[in-house]
Design a protein around this motif. Structure first.
Motif, mmCIF file in Angstrom:
data_model
loop_
_atom_site.group_PDB
_atom_site.id
_atom_site.type_symbol
_atom_site.label_atom_id
_atom_site.label_comp_id
_atom_site.label_asym_id
_atom_site.label_seq_id
_atom_site.Cartn_x
_atom_site.Cartn_y
_atom_site.Cartn_z
ATOM 1 N N TYR A 145 0.823 -1.204 0.000
ATOM 2 C CA TYR A 145 0.000 0.000 0.000
ATOM 3 C C TYR A 145 0.865 1.265 0.000
ATOM 4 N N PHE A 146 2.017 1.192 0.668
ATOM 5 C CA PHE A 146 2.926 2.343 0.674
ATOM 6 C C PHE A 146 3.447 2.616 -0.733
ATOM 7 N N ALA A 147 3.763 1.551 -1.465
ATOM 8 C CA ALA A 147 4.212 1.703 -2.847
ATOM 9 C C ALA A 147 3.111 2.315 -3.713
ATOM 10 N N THR A 148 1.867 1.862 -3.491
ATOM 11 C CA THR A 148 0.732 2.419 -4.236
ATOM 12 C C THR A 148 0.551 3.905 -3.942
ATOM 13 N N LEU A 149 0.710 4.253 -2.670
ATOM 14 C CA LEU A 149 0.572 5.653 -2.282
ATOM 15 C C LEU A 149 1.636 6.522 -2.944
ATOM 16 N N CYS A 150 2.824 5.939 -3.156
ATOM 17 C CA CYS A 150 3.923 6.657 -3.806
ATOM 18 C C CYS A 150 3.898 6.511 -5.324
ATOM 19 N N ASN A 151 2.803 5.912 -5.849
ATOM 20 C CA ASN A 151 2.611 5.733 -7.292
ATOM 21 C C ASN A 151 3.627 4.774 -7.904
ATOM 22 N N TYR A 152 3.979 3.742 -7.167
ATOM 23 C CA TYR A 152 4.879 2.690 -7.644
ATOM 24 C C TYR A 152 4.169 1.348 -7.572
ATOM 25 N N GLU A 153 4.712 0.382 -8.305
ATOM 26 C CA GLU A 153 4.254 -0.993 -8.169
ATOM 27 C C GLU A 153 4.844 -1.590 -6.900
ATOM 28 N N PRO A 154 4.125 -2.484 -6.195
ATOM 29 C CA PRO A 154 4.630 -3.036 -4.930
ATOM 30 C C PRO A 154 6.007 -3.680 -5.038
ATOM 31 N N HIS A 155 6.258 -4.421 -6.128
ATOM 32 C CA HIS A 155 7.528 -5.140 -6.222
ATOM 33 C C HIS A 155 8.713 -4.194 -6.379
ATOM 34 N N GLN A 156 8.475 -2.938 -6.764
ATOM 35 C CA GLN A 156 9.568 -1.998 -6.950
ATOM 36 C C GLN A 156 10.191 -1.564 -5.627
ATOM 37 N N PHE A 157 9.506 -1.798 -4.522
ATOM 38 C CA PHE A 157 10.035 -1.457 -3.205
ATOM 39 C C PHE A 157 10.652 -2.669 -2.511
ATOM 40 N N ARG A 158 10.788 -3.763 -3.258
ATOM 41 C CA ARG A 158 11.393 -4.971 -2.700
ATOM 42 C C ARG A 158 12.654 -5.340 -3.470
ATOM 43 N N ILE A 159 13.499 -6.159 -2.840
ATOM 44 C CA ILE A 159 14.786 -6.547 -3.427
ATOM 45 C C ILE A 159 14.696 -7.991 -3.893
ATOM 46 N N LEU A 160 15.038 -8.229 -5.154
ATOM 47 C CA LEU A 160 14.998 -9.578 -5.701
ATOM 48 C C LEU A 160 16.294 -10.312 -5.382
ATOM 49 N N ALA A 161 16.187 -11.412 -4.642
ATOM 50 C CA ALA A 161 17.348 -12.266 -4.321
ATOM 51 C C ALA A 161 17.249 -13.523 -5.179
ATOM 52 N N ARG A 162 17.965 -13.573 -6.277
ATOM 53 C CA ARG A 162 17.814 -14.647 -7.259
ATOM 54 C C ARG A 162 18.256 -16.003 -6.724
ATOM 55 N N GLY A 163 19.081 -16.027 -5.704
ATOM 56 C CA GLY A 163 19.565 -17.298 -5.178
ATOM 57 C C GLY A 163 18.575 -18.015 -4.281
ATOM 58 N N LEU A 164 17.477 -17.345 -3.915
ATOM 59 C CA LEU A 164 16.474 -17.949 -3.029
ATOM 60 C C LEU A 164 15.305 -18.513 -3.832
ATOM 61 N N ALA A 165 14.547 -19.394 -3.206
ATOM 62 C CA ALA A 165 13.421 -20.042 -3.874
ATOM 63 C C ALA A 165 12.314 -19.043 -4.148
ATOM 64 N N ASP A 166 11.515 -19.330 -5.180
ATOM 65 C CA ASP A 166 10.366 -18.490 -5.496
ATOM 66 C C ASP A 166 9.400 -18.431 -4.313
ATOM 67 N N GLY A 167 8.893 -17.250 -4.065
ATOM 68 C CA GLY A 167 8.014 -17.052 -2.915
ATOM 69 C C GLY A 167 8.770 -16.564 -1.691
ATOM 70 N N PHE A 168 10.100 -16.716 -1.726
ATOM 71 C CA PHE A 168 10.935 -16.275 -0.597
ATOM 72 C C PHE A 168 12.081 -15.378 -1.064
ATOM 73 N N ASN A 169 12.034 -14.968 -2.332
ATOM 74 C CA ASN A 169 13.154 -14.203 -2.884
ATOM 75 C C ASN A 169 12.847 -12.726 -3.093
ATOM 76 N N GLN A 170 11.649 -12.285 -2.684
ATOM 77 C CA GLN A 170 11.325 -10.860 -2.743
ATOM 78 C C GLN A 170 11.531 -10.271 -1.343
ATOM 79 N N LEU A 171 12.753 -9.796 -1.086
ATOM 80 C CA LEU A 171 13.103 -9.307 0.247
ATOM 81 C C LEU A 171 12.457 -7.942 0.496
ATOM 82 N N ASP A 172 11.924 -7.771 1.699
ATOM 83 C CA ASP A 172 11.111 -6.592 2.008
ATOM 84 C C ASP A 172 11.691 -5.830 3.206
ATOM 85 N N PRO A 173 12.680 -4.963 2.969
ATOM 86 C CA PRO A 173 13.266 -4.206 4.093
ATOM 87 C C PRO A 173 12.293 -3.201 4.697
ATOM 88 N N ILE A 174 11.328 -2.719 3.924
ATOM 89 C CA ILE A 174 10.358 -1.758 4.477
ATOM 90 C C ILE A 174 9.487 -2.432 5.535
#
Length: 615
Positions: free
Chosen positions: A181-210
């Motif tokens: 929702y914070f990404a939406t409020l800032c006019n971004y897509e949600p995944h743009q505020f997350r970090i993609l860790a390619r070495g991790l399994a799908d479903g666990f590779n979108q790291l969310d520091p926010i």
């Protein structure tokens, strides 16, 4: 732990240590863990101790006494006004802003408003049961303490373990949604505020520091002051109510009655299926019940705060559900951002930012109130030593359980950092409905059974009628799932439920009346709560039951090897302490193990003898 805490080093010498210092006795102070020999002997006694803990019920006096094991009391700063806003802040969050659209589109259609009514009635029945316990036993343990008093240690531990899991998973899901929702409020897509860790399994590779960051902020607020948390939640909730009023009023202005033409496209089955899912939107009130220990006047404030918050919340949920389905045909509802996209669909694109801001505030309140409730659950469990007593410490300056708060929010932050929202949503289990059903059952036991006073004949009647209530409710739920068109089964199960409840009311005399405030219409109200919770359980998918079974098995393993022996030693230590003080009050009701013997001289078990008990 507060700075300068005193402790006994086992040689009669008292020392001081700083709050951040930890020792073995903070985690395993009981006699069974003082040596490997003691532990081996305790394991040999596991069957007898397990029977003792299953059959033994705590007393209200002990639940009130164990508060002393936190070293310092929590500050009594909350009024009914605080509790009411806490209740609304705990409930009105991700559930209404996300699940409404999902269930309207997939399961209920515009009749999702009836789904909210059903789940709201179920929640209100549970609130009445919780309120009586919270007034009579004003401690931080919530349902754990209530079940421990009426259904025994073991059942209380299983229930508490499951609701802690629910809080952690639900908190992580809300933290991930906060980022979206914070990404939406800032006019971004949600995944743009997350970090993609390619070495991790799908479903666990979108790291969310926010998500981690918001957990840290919430943790700091909660450990500083419960009253401060209440004030922040109060101010934020006013803003939230303004946003909700905007959604309802402006949404109704842009409504189209034609969208209600096909009111219940999925039939009654879809309404109840949606209701079982939407019940998640009400579970926040359980966290409010854990604040009884910090309430100024429990007999007045808890009933007003709990009942008032759930009634207002249900009305708001119903109005928002009606508004959403009048704005858009149910088949066009966006399941990810239903209200935002609905305003965009009717030509008010600018309004989606107002909605996103309101949802963001709602989820922040849910995180705060849940964090307060989680920590108090863990604190009271640790007071009984089923969990390490280190978690039970209350800081003398802030009057809050810092250790428990930090650990619970750390667990939420770790899971939220790695795990995607859809996986977390799928992990939401059946535990909440089960616990609410158990609390209603415990209320019937409390009203109709007092150890040493209730005759064997009346006890047997009580057991029989309770078995019929549980059995008829369970068969009704099973029949609902097994037979889509059948109705003959209900003609058998429903009358059995009615007759068994009437039999309990007529043939079994009340053994106890509430001192300050009691749930109305006993036994009908708690019996109805049992029936509706079991019915909603029957609408949940089998995967949830599998997850529940796996988690319960893990809890059982921990309990057998650690929690059982720590709780057993602590209970017997306190029992001997009471006897040595020359009092006659019972610490626990029911069967008592023969393992009690003189020699324990501390409530914590810190100074217990180093030899194993001979039971």
């Amino acid at each position: 732990m507060g700075a300068g805490t005193e402790f006994n080093n086992g040689e009669g010498l008292t020392k001081k240590r700083r709050g951040w210092m930890c020792m073995k006795d903070d985690f395993l102070p009981e006699e069974s863990f003082q040596s490997w020999g003691n532990y081996a002997n305790a394991l040999k006694q596991t069957p007898a101790r397990l029977v003792d803990r299953i059959l033994t019920r705590s007393s209200v006096a002990e639940e009130l006494e164990v508060k002393a094991r936190s070293n310092h009391e929590m500050k009594r700063t909350l009024s009914w006004w605080d509790l009411m806003w806490f209740g609304m802040g705990a409930c009105i969050g991700a559930g209404i802003f996300v699940l409404t659209g999902l269930e309207a589109r997939n399961d209920a259609g515009p009749a999702v408003v009836l789904s909210y009514v059903v789940s709201g009635i179920s929640a209100l029945l549970s609130v009445f049961c919780y309120t009586e316990f919270a007034v009579e036993i004003p401690v931080a343990g919530g349902s754990f303490a209530y079940l421990r008093v009426e259904l025994g240690d073991f059942m209380a531990f299983v229930a508490a373990g499951n609701i802690l899991l629910e809080y952690i998973v639900g908190g992580a899901a809300v933290a991930r949604a906060w980022t979206s929702y914070f990404a939406t409020l800032c006019n971004y897509e949600p995944h743009q505020f997350r970090i993609l860790a390619r070495g991790l399994a799908d479903g666990f590779n979108q790291l969310d520091p926010i998500a981690v960051g918001i957990c840290i902020i919430v943790c700091i607020i909660c450990v500083v002051s419960t009253q401060g948390t209440s004030r922040i939640n109060y101010i934020a909730s006013i803003v939230h109510i303004v946003v909700i009023a905007f959604i309802i009023i402006c949404g109704l202005i842009k409504s189209d009655p034609k969208n209600y033409t096909d009111f219940a496209p999925y039939g009654p089955r879809g309404i109840f299926k949606a209701s079982a899912v939407l019940f998640f939107a009400y579970i926040g009130f359980d966290a409010v019940s854990t604040m009884a220990e910090e309430t100024k006047n429990p007999g007045r404030d808890i009933p007003i705060g709990l009942v008032g918050s759930i009634v207002i919340t249900t009305i708001i949920y119903c109005l928002m559900a009606v508004t959403l389905c009048l704005m858009q045909p149910y088949g066009n509802i966006d399941v990810d951002a239903p209200f935002s996209r609905a305003f965009e669909a009717v030509g008010w694109s600018w309004a989606q930012y107002v909605v996103a801001a309101g949802a963001l505030k709602g989820m922040t309140s849910v995180l705060m109130v849940s964090a307060v409730g989680q920590a108090r659950y863990l604190t009271h469990i640790a007071r009984t030593h089923m969990m390490p007593p280190w978690f039970a410490k209350v800081d003398p300056k802030t009057g809050t359980p810092i250790n428990a708060t930090v650990v619970m929010l750390a667990a939420i932050a770790v899971i939220a950092f790695f795990t995607e929202l859809d996986i977390l949503s799928n992990l939401l289990s059946i535990s909440t409905l089960l616990i609410f059903m158990l609390v209603a059952l415990a209320l019937l036991v409390r009203r109709y059974y007092v150890s040493g006073e209730t005759s064997n004949q009346n006890r047997n009647k009580l057991i029989g009628f309770l078995a019929l209530i549980l059995g008829s409710s369970s068969v009704t739920a099973i029949y609902w799932n097994a037979s889509e068109e059948g109705w003959i089964g209900y003609c058998i199960t429903v009358p059995i439920w009615i007759l068994s409840t009437a039999g309990l009311w007529y043939f079994v005399p009340l053994a106890r009346s509430p001192k300050l405030w009691g749930a109305p219409l006993v036994p009908w109200l708690p019996s109805a709560s049992i029936a509706i919770n079991i019915f909603l359980l029957g609408s949940i998918d089998k995967d949830s039951f599998i997850r529940f079974a796996i988690w319960t098995l893990l809890l059982f393993v921990y309990y057998l090897f650690f929690g059982l022996h720590a709780a057993f030693d602590t209970a017997k230590a306190y029992e001997v302490k009471v006897i040595q003080e020359g009092t006659t009050r019972k610490v626990e009701e029911g069967e008592v193990s023969s393992g009690t013997r003189p020699g324990f001289d501390g409530v914590d078990g810190l100074n217990a003898p180093t030899t194993a008990p001979s039971n």
